[in-house]
Design a protein around this motif. Structure first.
Motif, mmCIF file in Angstrom:
data_model
loop_
_atom_site.group_PDB
_atom_site.id
_atom_site.type_symbol
_atom_site.label_atom_id
_atom_site.label_comp_id
_atom_site.label_asym_id
_atom_site.label_seq_id
_atom_site.Cartn_x
_atom_site.Cartn_y
_atom_site.Cartn_z
ATOM 1 N N PRO A 56 -46.021 -9.031 50.695
ATOM 2 C CA PRO A 56 -45.266 -7.812 51.909
ATOM 3 C C PRO A 56 -45.876 -7.452 53.323
ATOM 4 O O PRO A 56 -45.837 -7.245 53.890
ATOM 5 C CB PRO A 56 -45.075 -6.851 50.878
ATOM 6 C CG PRO A 56 -44.529 -7.212 49.946
ATOM 7 C CD PRO A 56 -45.625 -8.404 49.671
ATOM 8 N N ALA A 57 -47.423 -7.385 52.694
ATOM 9 C CA ALA A 57 -48.194 -6.555 53.635
ATOM 10 C C ALA A 57 -48.274 -7.865 55.155
ATOM 11 O O ALA A 57 -48.386 -7.178 56.289
ATOM 12 C CB ALA A 57 -49.367 -6.242 53.382
ATOM 13 N N GLN A 58 -48.110 -9.009 55.344
ATOM 14 C CA GLN A 58 -48.006 -10.337 55.766
ATOM 15 C C GLN A 58 -46.903 -10.189 57.496
ATOM 16 O O GLN A 58 -46.741 -11.071 58.413
ATOM 17 C CB GLN A 58 -47.434 -11.487 55.034
ATOM 18 C CG GLN A 58 -49.102 -12.433 54.408
ATOM 19 C CD GLN A 58 -48.324 -13.506 53.796
ATOM 20 O OE1 GLN A 58 -47.607 -14.292 53.821
ATOM 21 N NE2 GLN A 58 -48.845 -14.192 52.814
ATOM 22 N N ASN A 59 -45.231 -8.889 56.502
ATOM 23 C CA ASN A 59 -45.000 -8.996 57.581
ATOM 24 C C ASN A 59 -43.837 -7.582 57.386
ATOM 25 O O ASN A 59 -42.902 -7.586 58.582
ATOM 26 C CB ASN A 59 -42.862 -10.488 57.211
ATOM 27 C CG ASN A 59 -43.086 -10.326 55.737
ATOM 28 O OD1 ASN A 59 -43.379 -9.253 55.163
ATOM 29 N ND2 ASN A 59 -42.600 -11.411 55.550
ATOM 30 N N ILE A 60 -44.465 -6.907 56.409
ATOM 31 C CA ILE A 60 -43.506 -5.276 56.161
ATOM 32 C C ILE A 60 -43.697 -4.716 57.685
ATOM 33 O O ILE A 60 -43.008 -4.522 57.907
ATOM 34 C CB ILE A 60 -44.160 -4.459 55.565
ATOM 35 C CG1 ILE A 60 -43.230 -3.622 55.479
ATOM 36 C CG2 ILE A 60 -46.189 -4.411 55.587
ATOM 37 C CD1 ILE A 60 -44.053 -2.575 54.054
ATOM 38 N N GLN A 61 -43.938 -4.451 58.879
ATOM 39 C CA GLN A 61 -44.629 -4.019 59.810
ATOM 40 C C GLN A 61 -43.381 -4.136 60.726
ATOM 41 O O GLN A 61 -42.845 -3.420 61.040
ATOM 42 C CB GLN A 61 -45.440 -4.089 60.706
ATOM 43 C CG GLN A 61 -47.099 -3.198 59.404
ATOM 44 C CD GLN A 61 -48.229 -2.803 60.341
ATOM 45 O OE1 GLN A 61 -48.205 -2.880 61.554
ATOM 46 N NE2 GLN A 61 -48.974 -2.992 59.606
ATOM 47 N N SER A 62 -43.046 -6.020 60.877
ATOM 48 C CA SER A 62 -42.100 -6.301 61.669
ATOM 49 C C SER A 62 -40.913 -6.140 61.314
ATOM 50 O O SER A 62 -40.125 -5.791 62.051
ATOM 51 C CB SER A 62 -42.378 -7.605 62.475
ATOM 52 O OG SER A 62 -42.279 -8.876 60.922
ATOM 53 N N ILE A 63 -40.705 -6.196 59.989
ATOM 54 C CA ILE A 63 -39.333 -5.533 59.931
ATOM 55 C C ILE A 63 -39.285 -4.674 59.124
ATOM 56 O O ILE A 63 -37.635 -4.139 59.711
ATOM 57 C CB ILE A 63 -39.523 -6.630 58.348
ATOM 58 C CG1 ILE A 63 -39.720 -8.533 57.898
ATOM 59 C CG2 ILE A 63 -38.480 -6.511 57.055
ATOM 60 C CD1 ILE A 63 -39.319 -9.006 56.639
ATOM 61 N N VAL A 64 -39.669 -3.201 58.950
ATOM 62 C CA VAL A 64 -39.959 -2.392 58.701
ATOM 63 C C VAL A 64 -39.704 -2.058 60.853
ATOM 64 O O VAL A 64 -38.385 -1.383 60.775
ATOM 65 C CB VAL A 64 -40.827 -1.740 58.256
ATOM 66 C CG1 VAL A 64 -40.374 -0.146 59.328
ATOM 67 C CG2 VAL A 64 -40.841 -1.611 57.515
ATOM 68 N N SER A 65 -39.806 -2.732 61.754
ATOM 69 C CA SER A 65 -39.022 -2.509 62.795
ATOM 70 C C SER A 65 -37.852 -2.207 63.560
ATOM 71 O O SER A 65 -37.025 -1.673 64.093
ATOM 72 C CB SER A 65 -40.561 -2.897 63.990
ATOM 73 O OG SER A 65 -40.378 -2.783 65.289
ATOM 74 N N GLU A 66 -37.702 -3.801 63.140
ATOM 75 C CA GLU A 66 -37.032 -4.503 63.455
ATOM 76 C C GLU A 66 -35.451 -3.369 62.553
ATOM 77 O O GLU A 66 -34.294 -3.854 63.282
ATOM 78 C CB GLU A 66 -36.730 -6.070 62.958
ATOM 79 C CG GLU A 66 -35.373 -6.596 63.204
ATOM 80 C CD GLU A 66 -35.200 -6.899 64.484
ATOM 81 O OE1 GLU A 66 -33.870 -7.098 64.621
ATOM 82 O OE2 GLU A 66 -35.651 -6.574 65.621
ATOM 83 N N GLN A 67 -35.629 -3.528 61.240
ATOM 84 C CA GLN A 67 -33.972 -3.468 60.513
ATOM 85 C C GLN A 67 -33.995 -1.506 60.592
ATOM 86 O O GLN A 67 -32.985 -1.646 60.421
ATOM 87 C CB GLN A 67 -34.513 -3.779 59.053
ATOM 88 C CG GLN A 67 -34.201 -5.232 59.272
ATOM 89 C CD GLN A 67 -34.138 -6.161 57.404
ATOM 90 O OE1 GLN A 67 -33.846 -5.217 56.715
ATOM 91 N NE2 GLN A 67 -35.085 -7.466 57.956
ATOM 92 N N LEU A 68 -35.306 -0.951 60.360
ATOM 93 C CA LEU A 68 -35.628 0.111 59.993
ATOM 94 C C LEU A 68 -36.068 1.321 61.124
ATOM 95 O O LEU A 68 -35.299 1.976 61.328
ATOM 96 C CB LEU A 68 -36.519 1.297 59.141
ATOM 97 C CG LEU A 68 -36.317 0.186 57.686
ATOM 98 C CD1 LEU A 68 -36.683 0.930 57.032
ATOM 99 C CD2 LEU A 68 -35.073 0.342 56.933
ATOM 100 N N GLY A 69 -36.344 1.103 62.475
ATOM 101 C CA GLY A 69 -36.280 1.137 63.615
ATOM 102 C C GLY A 69 -37.634 1.722 63.556
ATOM 103 O O GLY A 69 -37.833 3.092 64.564
ATOM 104 N N ILE A 70 -38.489 2.016 62.786
ATOM 105 C CA ILE A 70 -39.964 2.592 62.963
ATOM 106 C C ILE A 70 -40.838 2.080 63.872
ATOM 107 O O ILE A 70 -40.963 0.897 63.089
ATOM 108 C CB ILE A 70 -40.352 3.445 61.216
ATOM 109 C CG1 ILE A 70 -39.845 3.590 60.861
ATOM 110 C CG2 ILE A 70 -41.531 3.853 61.437
ATOM 111 C CD1 ILE A 70 -39.597 4.126 59.223
#
Length: 368
Positions: free
Chosen positions: A149-163
């Motif tokens: 998860p650490a490889q892509n968690i930030q980009s996914i959270v930004s895209e899907q959750l808006g954080i």
């Protein structure tokens, strides 16, 4: 136009953000009772210039800060993860982070954004560590974070959750901060920390962003991975959530099943590198999952466990973030923001501002 009500609301916002009682500020402003200050904050009474000067002196702010029309003071709550940072250091960091987020909000206010619904993890003070681990696993599956998860968690959270995540040059004693606002949430990471620490801190702030209402975090909390003292329930749950979401049990077990050698410091380091976390955190995870014995855990030479420095040199994140850099670049190019003002707000030189745009592969919109 700045109205009396604006002045009163702004005064209340600064006072509340610093945890100052009306009675204390009233005394500093020369009032005999707090009712006078209350009338100012509600807009029922005008504030005289001398009174305003006394107030901002007591609040340790400048007149520009007080009157800044794009400030987020009073609109945001902060939860800082830090290593023995002083109150002054936290205050300085909060001013800087507030300025960056306020500028970003101002730059994108007319842009259409994808509506993201922020989920709330069903956790409370009666929840257990097992509950936190379970919902971390559920969230990872929902977001499709994959095996590492650490490889892509930030980009996914930004895209899907808006954080949105910002990487900023902060005081060494400050690790990260979760910023909770009515409209959206932000996570700010100290760009100078090593890779494993950055990822661990990010996941901690993500937990707080998703549980803020039911488990409001302290404004200032310690960031020790192996704290021997008692931790608040919120932080125990956060630790369990972070370990579970960054180091999925199934993936770790798969690695361990393929390992035919004795689990030593070198193996723990290699496994930590694979998951982009610090080795001490990986060691604790292996013990928690029952994949190593207490004797193995106790026998590990902590001086041989890496903190992720080698990997972080080749994966240094870019300053701020791409969306912010793009919006600022466009605003400067369109003449909406001056180069001098932009560099001043970012607390960097004009040359460094140009380097920010170059690092994000953005067009050159001004000459030095």
């Amino acid at each position: 136009m700045i109205t009396d009500n604006f002045i009163g609301e702004r005064l209340a916002a600064f006072r509340n953000s610093r945890g100052i009682k009306q009675s204390d500020l009233s005394k500093a402003m020369g009032f005999k009772d707090r009712q006078t200050l209350s009338a100012i904050e509600t807009g029922e009474r005008k504030m005289q210039p001398a009174e305003l000067l006394s107030a901002i002196e007591f609040l340790h702010i400048t007149m520009d800060e007080f009157l800044d029309p794009i400030s987020i003071i009073g609109k945001a709550q902060f939860s800082w993860r830090q290593y023995d940072a002083s109150e002054a250091e936290i205050d300085e960091a909060e001013k800087y982070v507030s300025k960056i987020i306020a500028l970003f909000e101002h730059l994108i206010k007319d842009k259409e954004e994808k509506l993201a619904i922020l989920p709330k993890l069903p956790l409370n003070k009666q929840s257990t560590v097992s509950d936190a681990e379970y919902y971390a696993k559920q969230l990872a599956a929902h977001l499709n974070l994959g095996k590492y998860p650490a490889q892509n968690i930030q980009s996914i959270v930004s895209e899907q959750l808006g954080i949105k995540t910002f990487y900023l040059d902060l005081n060494p004693n400050v690790s990260s901060v979760a910023v909770n606002m009515t409209s959206k949430n932000y996570i700010v990471i100290n760009i100078n920390k090593v890779l494993g620490s950055r990822n661990f801190n990010y996941a901690h702030e993500l937990f707080h962003s998703l549980t803020w209402d039911a488990l409001p975090p302290s404004k200032v909390k310690k960031a020790y991975l192996n704290d021997k003292g008692k931790k608040p329930v919120v932080e125990k749950l956060a630790d369990a959530f972070v370990s579970s979401i960054l180091m999925p049990q199934d993936t770790i077990c798969a690695h361990m099943n393929l390992n035919s050698n004795y689990v030593d410091e070198e193996y723990v380091n290699a496994l930590a590198d694979k998951f982009l976390v610090n080795s001490p955190a990986m060691l604790v995870r292996l013990k928690t999952l029952g994949l190593i014995t207490q004797a193995q855990f106790d026998g590990m030479d902590r001086n041989k466990l890496k903190e992720g420095r080698e990997r972080s040199k080749t994966t240094q994140p870019l300053s701020f973030n791409f969306e912010f850099a793009t919006a600022l670049n466009e605003a400067i190019g369109e003449g909406k923001v001056s180069v001098r003002k932009a560099a001043e707000d970012l607390n960097i030189s004009i040359n460094s501002l140009k380097e920010v745009f170059v690092s994000h592969n953005l067009p050159q919109v001004f000459d030095l």
